[in-house]
Design an enzyme around this catalytic site. Structure first.
Site, short mmCIF file in Angstrom:
data_model
loop_
_atom_site.label_atom_id
_atom_site.label_comp_id
_atom_site.label_asym_id
_atom_site.label_seq_id
_atom_site.Cartn_x
_atom_site.Cartn_y
_atom_site.Cartn_z
CE1 TYR A 17 -3.85 -2.28 0.41
CE2 TYR A 17 -2.58 -3.26 2.20
CZ TYR A 17 -3.65 -3.29 1.32
OH TYR A 17 -4.51 -4.35 1.34
CG HIS A 22 -6.90 4.87 1.50
ND1 HIS A 22 -7.65 6.01 1.63
CD2 HIS A 22 -7.66 3.88 2.03
CE1 HIS A 22 -8.81 5.71 2.21
NE2 HIS A 22 -8.84 4.43 2.46
CG ASN A 69 -11.94 0.32 6.52
OD1 ASN A 69 -11.48 1.33 5.97
ND2 ASN A 69 -12.61 -0.60 5.86
CG ASN A 115 -14.80 3.54 5.25
OD1 ASN A 115 -15.86 4.10 5.48
ND2 ASN A 115 -14.64 2.66 4.28
#
Length: 192
Positions: A17, A22, A69, A115
């Site tokens: 990631y 994000h 999240n 989120n």
């Protein structure tokens, strides 16, 4: 600790990631750590963090390792351990409701569609903390939101976002040094 400032960059842990939209919050925290020679080597509170000083104030730079999240679990644990007032927390995160590279500082407010922010507000039962939103733009037509935020920036957007990360780090320093109102008037038109 009434005088401790906790700066939390949101993102997802792991190489998979690292370069995704994000993870903009992580990039800002990493830049602040570099600029202020704060070693991000402590692992506790479901987070990677470091302690140091920015603008003469004691700070904790935090990158939750829970995945986006569940970011609120990490923030809640830090607040409970350090007894930090909610207003002393600054959250940095990516925002699809802003064009790529646009910054928006707010003293408080809802989570919107994010989120990670929803998790934080739910876990600490407050939205009364400043945040620095970094625009990543909406997904193109037909793209799934989750796939979009976990994708990488185009070459052209990458340049804009690198500049925005520098500005966001400056904005965090502004909030710490001069307060959220002054930082808002200086940085809220960046990237327009």
């Amino acid at each position: 600790m009434e005088d401790l400032i906790v700066v939390v960059g949101l993102g997802n842990p792991g190489k998979k990631y690292a370069d995704t939209r994000h993870n903009v919050g992580f990039w800002v925290v990493e830049l602040l750590a570099l600029k202020h020679k704060i070693k991000m080597t402590k692992l506790k509170f479901k987070a990677l963090y470091g302690e140091g000083v920015i603008c003469g104030k004691k700070v904790l730079l935090v990158m939750p390792q829970t995945y986006m999240n569940l970011s609120g679990e990490s923030v809640r644990d830090i607040i409970n351990w350090y007894k930090v007032p909610v207003k002393n927390i600054i959250i940095i995160y990516d925002d699809i409701d802003l064009p790529v590279g646009r910054l928006r500082i707010r003293p408080k407010g809802s989570a919107g569609t994010h989120n990670g922010m929803r998790s934080i507000i739910y876990q600490i039962m407050s939205d009364e903390f400043p945040r620095v939103r970094v625009g990543i733009d909406k997904p193109p037509e037909g793209w799934d939101l989750a796939n979009y935020v976990l994708s990488k920036f185009s070459k052209e957007d990458r340049e804009k976002i690198q500049q925005a990360v520098v500005s966001a780090a400056d904005a965090v320093e502004g909030i710490i040094g001069c307060g959220v109102d002054q930082a808002m008037s200086k940085f809220n038109n960046i990237g327009t």
